[in-house]
Write an enzyme that holds these catalytic residues in place. Structure first.
Site, PDB file in Angstrom:
ATOM      1  N   GLU A  96       0.814  -1.213   0.000  1.00 11.56           N
ATOM      2  CA  GLU A  96       0.000   0.000   0.000  1.00 11.56           C
ATOM      3  C   GLU A  96       0.852   1.270   0.000  1.00 11.56           C
ATOM      4  OE1 GLU A  96      -3.934  -1.886   2.095  1.00 11.56           O
ATOM      5  OE2 GLU A  96      -2.546  -0.862   3.405  1.00 11.56           O
ATOM      6  N   CYS A 109       3.482   8.468   1.188  1.00  8.55           N
ATOM      7  CA  CYS A 109       4.032   7.494   2.138  1.00  8.55           C
ATOM      8  C   CYS A 109       4.168   6.170   1.380  1.00  8.55           C
ATOM      9  CB  CYS A 109       3.054   7.402   3.306  1.00  8.55           C
ATOM     10  SG  CYS A 109       3.486   6.173   4.513  1.00  8.55           S
ATOM     11  N   CYS A 116       6.807  -7.128   6.843  1.00  7.51           N
ATOM     12  CA  CYS A 116       8.008  -6.707   7.568  1.00  7.51           C
ATOM     13  C   CYS A 116       8.388  -7.809   8.541  1.00  7.51           C
ATOM     14  CB  CYS A 116       7.765  -5.409   8.335  1.00  7.51           C
ATOM     15  SG  CYS A 116       9.260  -4.801   9.155  1.00  7.51           S
ATOM     16  N   CYS A 120       7.374  -5.506  15.189  1.00  5.13           N
ATOM     17  CA  CYS A 120       7.018  -4.607  16.298  1.00  5.13           C
ATOM     18  C   CYS A 120       5.585  -4.938  16.709  1.00  5.13           C
ATOM     19  CB  CYS A 120       7.136  -3.144  15.867  1.00  5.13           C
ATOM     20  SG  CYS A 120       8.786  -2.750  15.270  1.00  5.13           S
ATOM     21  N   CYS A 123       2.208  -3.044  15.369  1.00  3.97           N
ATOM     22  CA  CYS A 123       2.166  -2.646  13.961  1.00  3.97           C
ATOM     23  C   CYS A 123       1.449  -3.693  13.099  1.00  3.97           C
ATOM     24  CB  CYS A 123       3.598  -2.434  13.473  1.00  3.97           C
ATOM     25  SG  CYS A 123       3.720  -2.191  11.697  1.00  3.97           S
ATOM     26  N   GLY A 169       6.957  -2.097   5.641  1.00  2.00           N
ATOM     27  CA  GLY A 169       8.332  -2.576   5.564  1.00  2.00           C
ATOM     28  C   GLY A 169       9.350  -1.699   6.258  1.00  2.00           C
ATOM     29  N   GLU A 170      10.523  -2.266   6.461  1.00  3.02           N
ATOM     30  CA  GLU A 170      11.638  -1.558   7.079  1.00  3.02           C
ATOM     31  C   GLU A 170      12.621  -1.185   5.959  1.00  3.02           C
ATOM     32  OE1 GLU A 170      12.867  -0.153   9.934  1.00  3.02           O
ATOM     33  OE2 GLU A 170      14.583   0.176   8.612  1.00  3.02           O
ATOM     34  N   SER A 201      12.262   6.344   7.382  1.00  6.99           N
ATOM     35  CA  SER A 201      11.900   6.031   8.766  1.00  6.99           C
ATOM     36  C   SER A 201      12.400   4.623   9.075  1.00  6.99           C
ATOM     37  CB  SER A 201      10.377   6.100   8.929  1.00  6.99           C
ATOM     38  OG  SER A 201       9.998   5.650  10.209  1.00  6.99           O
ATOM     39  N   SER A 223      12.099   5.259  14.800  1.00  3.20           N
ATOM     40  CA  SER A 223      10.956   4.790  15.579  1.00  3.20           C
ATOM     41  C   SER A 223      11.447   4.371  16.959  1.00  3.20           C
ATOM     42  CB  SER A 223      10.308   3.602  14.863  1.00  3.20           C
ATOM     43  OG  SER A 223       9.723   4.041  13.675  1.00  3.20           O
ATOM     44  N   LEU A 224      11.426   5.301  17.899  1.00  2.00           N
ATOM     45  CA  LEU A 224      11.984   5.021  19.224  1.00  2.00           C
ATOM     46  C   LEU A 224      10.932   4.313  20.100  1.00  2.00           C
ATOM     47  CD1 LEU A 224      14.559   5.386  20.843  1.00  2.00           C
ATOM     48  CD2 LEU A 224      13.714   7.594  21.624  1.00  2.00           C
ATOM     49  N   HIS A 225       9.837   4.939  20.316  1.00  2.00           N
ATOM     50  CA  HIS A 225       8.655   4.345  20.961  1.00  2.00           C
ATOM     51  C   HIS A 225       8.804   3.951  22.433  1.00  2.00           C
ATOM     52  CE1 HIS A 225       7.040   4.452  17.022  1.00  2.00           C
ATOM     53  NE2 HIS A 225       7.602   3.368  16.577  1.00  2.00           N
ATOM     54  N   ASN A 300      -2.820   3.715  16.183  1.00  2.00           N
ATOM     55  CA  ASN A 300      -3.955   3.389  15.314  1.00  2.00           C
ATOM     56  C   ASN A 300      -4.254   1.907  15.424  1.00  2.00           C
ATOM     57  OD1 ASN A 300      -4.435   5.990  14.087  1.00  2.00           O
ATOM     58  ND2 ASN A 300      -2.414   5.727  13.181  1.00  2.00           N
ATOM     59  N   CYS A 343      -0.985   5.643   9.949  1.00  2.00           N
ATOM     60  CA  CYS A 343       0.273   5.002  10.328  1.00  2.00           C
ATOM     61  C   CYS A 343       0.024   3.655  10.965  1.00  2.00           C
ATOM     62  CB  CYS A 343       0.972   5.818  11.409  1.00  2.00           C
ATOM     63  SG  CYS A 343       1.780   7.229  10.805  1.00  2.00           S
TER      64      CYS A 343
HETATM   65  N1  SAH Z   1       9.588   0.285   9.401  1.00  2.00           N
HETATM   66  C1  SAH Z   1       9.759   1.665   9.517  1.00  2.00           C
HETATM   67  C2  SAH Z   1       8.813   2.478   8.680  1.00  2.00           C
HETATM   68  C3  SAH Z   1       7.400   2.035   8.577  1.00  2.00           C
HETATM   69  S1  SAH Z   1       6.371   2.244   9.959  1.00  2.00           S
HETATM   70  C4  SAH Z   1       9.675   2.082  10.962  1.00  2.00           C
HETATM   71  O1  SAH Z   1       9.294   1.287  11.790  1.00  2.00           O
HETATM   72  O2  SAH Z   1      10.051   3.217  11.243  1.00  2.00           O
HETATM   73  C5  SAH Z   1       6.084   4.022  10.030  1.00  2.00           C
HETATM   74  C6  SAH Z   1       5.769   4.519  11.441  1.00  2.00           C
HETATM   75  O3  SAH Z   1       4.468   4.082  11.867  1.00  2.00           O
HETATM   76  C7  SAH Z   1       6.758   3.996  12.459  1.00  2.00           C
HETATM   77  O4  SAH Z   1       7.138   4.994  13.368  1.00  2.00           O
HETATM   78  C8  SAH Z   1       5.936   2.950  13.137  1.00  2.00           C
HETATM   79  O5  SAH Z   1       6.441   2.611  14.389  1.00  2.00           O
HETATM   80  C9  SAH Z   1       4.583   3.589  13.192  1.00  2.00           C
HETATM   81  N2  SAH Z   1       3.497   2.648  13.499  1.00  2.00           N
HETATM   82  C10 SAH Z   1       3.487   1.307  13.321  1.00  2.00           C
HETATM   83  N3  SAH Z   1       2.319   0.782  13.756  1.00  2.00           N
HETATM   84  C11 SAH Z   1       1.573   1.809  14.208  1.00  2.00           C
HETATM   85  C12 SAH Z   1       0.249   1.919  14.743  1.00  2.00           C
HETATM   86  N4  SAH Z   1      -0.518   0.849  14.859  1.00  2.00           N
HETATM   87  N5  SAH Z   1      -0.198   3.136  15.088  1.00  2.00           N
HETATM   88  C13 SAH Z   1       0.576   4.241  14.925  1.00  2.00           C
HETATM   89  N6  SAH Z   1       1.819   4.203  14.397  1.00  2.00           N
HETATM   90  C14 SAH Z   1       2.323   3.012  14.046  1.00  2.00           C
HETATM   91 FE1  SF4 Z   2       8.306  -3.233  10.531  1.00  2.00          FE
HETATM   92 FE2  SF4 Z   2       8.233  -0.602  11.029  1.00  2.00          FE
HETATM   93 FE3  SF4 Z   2       6.067  -2.156  11.489  1.00  2.00          FE
HETATM   94 FE4  SF4 Z   2       8.236  -2.388  13.051  1.00  2.00          FE
HETATM   95  S1  SF4 Z   2       6.891  -0.557  12.851  1.00  2.00           S
HETATM   96  S2  SF4 Z   2       7.048  -4.078  12.170  1.00  2.00           S
HETATM   97  S3  SF4 Z   2       9.875  -2.049  11.585  1.00  2.00           S
HETATM   98  S4  SF4 Z   2       6.993  -1.722   9.517  1.00  2.00           S
END
Ligand code: SAH
Ligand code: SF4
Length: 383
Positions: A96, A109, A116, A120, A123, A169-170, A201, A223-225, A300, A343
């Protein structure tokens, strides 16, 4: 450069690869620039229309090469103006791409992988598992298609002014193809987008952050989180391989190489997991005085997840604490959620080729135990 059947796909080839291709056919390297202008600036697929190339080169290109774009399976339009396309990536797989219009810019985007492997826990893409890397043609093809499909801006410029690798994807686990695409995005012979308007990212593949700084230092979002390794190990499993200290060292080096331009730290707000004031203070300790800005992302939800979005109140308090203590902090507006384009909601169609228990429930970790999600382990990304 990828081959389909016998022909070489020139879409997505870096300028250097195109030059090599032409020199091997006794052509001058500058022809690569002309071909790039035809493909990206004039949006031409047919070599016959590339009238500043010699007839014999055009004939040879027709025999040996093609410009093959990924096919669109579906298009969805959100009531807030966002557009989502589903691109086929073969064998029932799809990825997508999302366009987010704003008054002063249009952000695309894009996806870099089918699924991926980094898993995480919050996600939707990670929950789908991993199938394969996208080729550079499949990645730049998303941008080319969107520019073709969307109406131009009022000033006559293409609708897409910014590109972010925040789709499926990463990106740094598909390093070579992503760097080819970055080179194309910023090239004057192609879209000529400023490096400040292209953002990679990453969840933190440290060796590739270091390499990216030398290869194509576009803007970086990390993506620190979580502010501690204990928690980050649980929700961003790659942290076990590249813990926060190592990750941040790589970030500051990256910033140095970009004249101390800021790095964006993404922080998804998960209720009762990472959204306390204590954790805001810990985040301040990590980032204060550094070229950093924090972007809080309200979580989300997606089917099967047990995580919950932090309340508006706690996001506001968290952000205020960061600001009071001197950090730049913003909260990302949720866009396109009515078409599952926000996201982390991008799931596409992925059949997992990495071993993953079927129908795994996605469980929110208990901060205190430090044991949840231990079964997941780490999957080293394919590079
Ligand atoms: N793999 C890369 C880029 C894709 S994800 C990464 O992890 O950075 C893009 C962003 O969306 C990242 O910061 C990711 O952590 C965030 N993300 C993933 N799942 C999410 C969710 N359910 N709600 C909000 N943000 C999310
Ligand atoms: Fe992959 Fe980014 Fe989702 Fe983590 S947040 S699973 S690195 S797409």
């Amino acid at each position: 450069m990828t081959t389909t059947t016998t022909k070489i796909n020139l879409l997505g080839s870096s300028q250097t690869d195109l030059e090599k291709f032409l020199v091997a056919r006794s052509e001058k390297p500058f022809r690569a620039r002309q071909i790039m202008q035809w493909i990206y600036q004039r949006d031409i697929d047919d070599f016959d229309e590339m009238t500043d190339l010699s007839k014999s080169l055009r004939t040879q290109l027709k025999e040996e090469a093609e410009i093959a774009s990924p096919k669109v399976q579906a298009k969805y339009e959100s009531k807030d103006g966002c557009v989502k396309w589903l691109f086929s990536s073969g064998l029932g797989q799809a990825v997508e791409t999302v366009f987010i219009p704003e008054s002063d810019r249009g952000t695309l985007c894009i996806s870099s992988q089918v699924g991926c492997a980094l898993d995480c826990s919050f996600c939707a893409t990670g929950a789908q598992g991993f199938n394969r890397n996208l080729s550079s043609a499949e990645i730049i093809g998303q941008v080319r298609y969107a520019i073709r499909d969307l109406p131009r801006r009022s000033n006559g410029e293409p609708a897409v002014t910014n590109v972010v690798f925040m789709g499926m994807g990463e990106p740094l686990a598909n390093y070579r193809n992503v760097v080819s695409v970055l080179e194309i995005l910023v090239s004057d012979w192609s879209y000529g987008i400023s490096r400040r308007r292209v953002t990679v990212s990453t969840s933190g593949i440290v060796p590739h952050i270091n390499k990216l700084a030398d290869d194509c230092n576009v803007a970086l979002a990390v993506s620190l989180h979580a502010p501690t390794d204990d928690l980050r190990d649980q929700i961003v499993p790659i942290n076990k391989l590249h813990p926060i200290k190592t990750l941040l060292e790589a970030c500051w080096q990256y910033a140095e190489k970009r004249s101390r331009r800021f790095i964006t730290f993404e922080y998804v707000m998960l209720r009762d997991v990472n959204d306390s004031i204590k954790q805001a203070n810990q985040l301040v300790s990590l980032l204060k005085g550094k070229p950093a800005k924090v972007n809080l992302i309200p979580f989300n939800p997606f089917p099967g997840t047990e995580f919950k979005r932090s309340s508006v109140e706690s996001i506001r308090h968290f952000q205020s604490r960061l600001r009071e203590r001197g950090l730049i902090a913003t909260t990302r507006k949720t866009r396109g959620d009515d078409i599952d384009a926000a996201c982390g909601q991008l799931a596409g169609k992925v059949s997992d080729r990495v071993k993953k228990p079927l129908g795994r429930k996605i469980i929110a970790p208990k901060i205190s135990s430090g044991k949840a999600n231990q079964d997941k382990g780490i999957r080293t990304p394919s590079v």
